[in-house]
Scaffold this motif. Structure first.
Motif, short mmCIF file in Angstrom:
data_model
loop_
_atom_site.label_atom_id
_atom_site.label_comp_id
_atom_site.label_asym_id
_atom_site.label_seq_id
_atom_site.Cartn_x
_atom_site.Cartn_y
_atom_site.Cartn_z
N ASP A 143 -4.38 -1.87 3.72
CA ASP A 143 -3.34 -1.33 2.83
C ASP A 143 -3.38 0.18 2.90
O ASP A 143 -4.44 0.79 3.06
CB ASP A 143 -3.59 -1.77 1.38
N PHE A 195 -12.57 2.17 0.85
CA PHE A 195 -11.47 3.12 0.62
C PHE A 195 -11.80 4.44 1.32
O PHE A 195 -12.94 4.93 1.23
CB PHE A 195 -11.28 3.37 -0.88
N TYR A 204 -1.74 3.71 0.86
CA TYR A 204 -1.06 4.15 -0.37
C TYR A 204 -0.58 5.58 -0.18
O TYR A 204 -1.34 6.45 0.24
CB TYR A 204 -2.02 4.09 -1.56
N ASP A 209 -11.29 -1.55 -7.05
CA ASP A 209 -11.24 -2.79 -6.27
C ASP A 209 -12.11 -2.71 -5.02
O ASP A 209 -12.28 -3.72 -4.32
CB ASP A 209 -9.80 -3.08 -5.84
N CYS A 210 -12.67 -1.52 -4.73
CA CYS A 210 -13.39 -1.32 -3.48
C CYS A 210 -14.91 -1.33 -3.69
O CYS A 210 -15.41 -0.96 -4.76
CB CYS A 210 -12.98 0.00 -2.84
N LEU A 213 -4.44 5.08 -8.85
CA LEU A 213 -5.43 5.32 -7.80
C LEU A 213 -6.81 4.84 -8.23
O LEU A 213 -7.56 4.24 -7.43
CB LEU A 213 -5.47 6.81 -7.46
N THR A 272 -5.49 6.30 1.43
CA THR A 272 -4.29 7.06 1.07
C THR A 272 -3.78 7.82 2.29
O THR A 272 -4.54 8.20 3.18
CB THR A 272 -4.59 8.08 -0.05
N SER A 332 -7.47 2.39 -10.20
CA SER A 332 -7.51 0.92 -10.11
C SER A 332 -7.75 0.47 -8.67
O SER A 332 -8.44 -0.53 -8.42
CB SER A 332 -6.20 0.32 -10.64
N LYS A 333 -7.21 1.20 -7.72
CA LYS A 333 -7.44 0.89 -6.31
C LYS A 333 -8.91 1.14 -5.94
O LYS A 333 -9.52 0.36 -5.20
CB LYS A 333 -6.54 1.73 -5.41
N VAL A 384 -8.91 0.36 3.42
CA VAL A 384 -7.68 0.80 2.78
C VAL A 384 -7.79 2.30 2.59
O VAL A 384 -8.86 2.89 2.70
CB VAL A 384 -7.45 0.10 1.42
#
Length: 676
Positions: free
Chosen positions: A62, A18, A64, A80-81, A74, A48, A76-77, A46
């Motif tokens: 992805d 991220f 965001y 996942d990283c 955010l 933002t 939760s994202k 991924v």
């Protein structure tokens, strides 16, 4: 590669990474580097974004929109990283989000499905006020081995506070949650960010000297953006034991050296020192960037030298690698020169077409006359203002000036081909032409001139003497516009030109026909200018001029623009946009005012015509009414009064009395038919 102090992350392919604010300069290039990395584990990146996407981001799996995402989503994202990278080098508002992110992840350690890493990309401005190790040896650099001695610039206290908190949270359970701080030097390369003002000012060439704010003696720690990304990649791959690393190259360039080198590579080659307070008046520099440009710091990145075996892009720094960085600037921002040549018979309209192209694409219009005049003026200035430290340059300038003037005297104001080519080649190799590009108006005229002008003097033949191998790609046109028209059309055009233009262009009938015949004969030979460009696979656009009407000219111009493509330079500045808007608004107001005046004039004329017509009708009606009313009265006078009155007047004229009125009154009383 040194293995001491290294630990490996649990292999996981691909690692999900991220990165915050990916539409910013630093985050974007770190994301690109990791997504394209072929060494080590693959990465799924991924991140933002703050804006709606203006460009495709194929390097992101992805993205965001931060505007449409709350902190819970955010987090939760982030969970996942495997790796979370927060860049705080550009936007101060990212500090609060970075602190929240590392704190939230720290609080969720017990819920991790595997080890995670948090990397804070910070700035050397957290070292800006550090005291030297030895006051007697100012050249002794600070290193990341003693990072606890660093002192931040007053405006970067929040940055250093965040660095400390990130480092502290990584000590709770390093196997599950490791944290790192990478303090980046001022970044350069791949289109520029903090140094963009100096690159842009030099590239535009609108100032004779590029400004240096302050005395320019401050040492600026720098790093190429891809070298910074490589440091981040190595941290992810090797998870070194030191958690604080400096990311700077080995240079210790001063601000003056950097700006001088940029100016030489792209601009006029000269600088001007200005009070630092003037930097605050520069709209292209943010407050954070202005603070960073004042840094005076000699630091050394010990950890990355000892722990990583990096494939450096610019290890020796910005100044030593300026040619490469300038090329990156041009390629990344699309600031590529547009080189065009326009050929054709005399009076076909080459100069008019060149001016339109120059205006639209902001190119430099290269004509023989102006280039020769400009070169002679520059040489005379150099000779008259000779520099004692540059005796060789002065003697070369004086010798060339003498050769030019002598050639022009001996050839009726014209230059010999070899001198003409030398002057033009020097012009085409100048920074303005290499930056924006040029349009060459009506030259070369022959195959030999073209071959000599576009040959590469630095080329090593090595047995290959083909035309494509020896031409100078830096000045050879990309497009050649071949204009043509019938002889009768050209003659008619010349006959209708103003006398002043005819005199300036030497288009008197005999001279014009000689020029036209020479052009036609030259293009009947086996080797022509067009053949030369065709052999080099240069794009040729043939344009037949058949009319001078405005619609046809617009159609011709649009065809040229479609062939050349969109402009390759900076758009209009804010001031230029405002000026254009003001001029457009004034033009609209003038047009509106003229329309209103015309409309009012039409209404006034219509009202005047209507009023005149009505007045005529009233006058006619009054005359008719008067005629009707006076008919009976006129009959009465003719029948009862005029006969007696006429006789009285005749008698009065015959008698000529002393008092004619009394005589007439007496006559009427005596001769009254009614005897009243």
């Amino acid at each position: 590669m040194a293995e001491q102090g290294m630990e490996r992350l649990n292999p996981k392919s691909p690692k999900r990474v991220f990165i915050n604010n990916v539409d910013s300069y630093t985050s974007k290039w770190i994301a690109k580097f990791l997504s394209e990395c072929l060494v080590g584990a693959a990465f799924c990146v991924v991140g933002t974004v703050s804006d709606s996407p203006e460009e495709d981001r194929p390097y992101l799996r992805d993205e965001y929109s931060i505007k449409n995402m709350n902190r819970e989503v955010l987090l939760s994202k982030l969970m996942d990283c495997d790796v979370v990278i927060y860049n705080i080098t550009q936007h101060a508002e990212q500090l609060e989000e970075a602190l929240w992110a590392v704190s939230a992840l720290h609080d969720e350690i017990n819920n991790f499905s595997g080890p995670k890493m948090f990397i804070l990309v910070s700035t050397v401005m957290t070292w800006a006020c550090s005291k030297p190790l030895d006051p007697d040896d100012p050249e002794l650099p600070l290193t990341d081995e003693i990072f606890w001695r660093r002192r931040a610039h007053p405006n970067f206290n929040h940055h250093i506070d965040l660095e400390k908190r990130v480092a502290k949270m990584g000590k709770t359970n390093r196997k599950l949650f490791s944290t790192y701080v990478v303090a980046s030097g001022l970044q350069y390369g791949m289109g520029e960010q903090i140094f963009h003002f100096f690159f842009k000012t030099s590239w535009l060439g609108q100032k004779q000297r590029v400004p240096v704010f302050g005395d320019g003696t401050n040492i600026v720690p720098t790093v190429h953006i891809k070298d910074l990304a490589s440091v981040v990649h190595n941290v992810i791959e090797h998870q070194p034991k030191p958690y604080y690393l400096l990311a700077v190259d080995q240079s210790h360039n001063t601000m003056e050296e950097i700006v001088k080198t940029v100016s030489t590579a792209l601009g006029p080659g000269k600088i001007q020192k200005k009070p630092f307070k003037e930097a605050f008046l520069t709209k292209d520099l943010s407050a954070m960037e202005i603070d960073s440009l004042q840094v005076n710091l000699r630091v050394e990145a010990v950890h990355i030298k000892e722990l990583f075996s990096m494939d450096w892009r610019c290890e020796s720094g910005l100044v030593e690698n300026m040619e490469q960085v300038v090329e990156e600037f041009r390629q990344t921002r699309g600031m590529l020169p547009l080189r065009v040549c326009v050929v054709g018979p005399p009076a076909v309209g080459k100069s008019s077409v060149c001016k339109q192209i120059c205006k639209y694409y902001r190119l430099h219009h290269i004509t023989l006359k102006e280039t020769i005049t400009e070169t002679i003026a520059q040489l005379e200035f150099v000779v008259q203002n000779s520099d004692p430290e540059a005796e060789n340059d002065d003697s070369v300038a004086e010798e060339l000036l003498f050769s030019l003037k002598e050639s022009m005297e001996q050839n009726g104001g014209l230059l010999e081909d070899h001198l003409l080519v030398k002057v033009l080649k020097h012009k085409l190799m100048s920074n303005p032409c290499k930056n924006q590009g040029f349009i060459l108006d009506g030259f070369p005229k022959t195959y030999e001139q073209a071959k000599e002008l576009f040959s590469d003097e630095d080329h090593e033949f090595e047995g290959d003497t083909s035309l494509t191998s020896v031409h100078n790609r830096r000045i050879t046109p990309e497009f050649v516009l071949v204009l043509d028209a019938s002889d009768s059309f050209l003659q008619d055009r010349v006959m209708n030109l103003p006398e002043r233009v005819v005199q300036e262009q030497n288009y008197e009938q005999d001279h014009f026909m000689q020029k036209l015949n020479r052009y036609r004969e030259a293009n009947m030979e086996e080797e022509t200018v067009v053949n030369f460009f065709d052999e080099l696979d240069v794009s040729l656009l043939y344009l037949e001029v058949t009319s001078g009407s405005e619609p046809d000219c617009l159609q011709l111009t649009q065809k040229i623009f479609d062939t050349l493509g969109p402009p390759r330079n900076y758009g209009s500045s804010i001031e230029e946009v405002k000026k254009e808007e003001r001029m457009r608004r004034e033009e609209q107001e003038r047009a509106e005012e003229e329309r209103n005046e015309e409309e009012e004039a039409r209404h006034r004329a219509a009202r005047w015509e209507e009023w005149t017509k009505h007045l005529e009708e009233v006058r006619q009606q009054e005359e008719e009414l008067l005629e009707v009313q006076s008919a009976s009265m006129r009959g009465y006078l003719i029948e009862q009064v005029m006969p007696t009155l006429s006789r009285g007047l005749m008698d009065c004229c015959t008698a000529r009395p002393h008092d004619p009125v009394d005589f007439l009154a007496e006559f009427l009383l005596k001769n009254n038919p009614s005897n009243y």
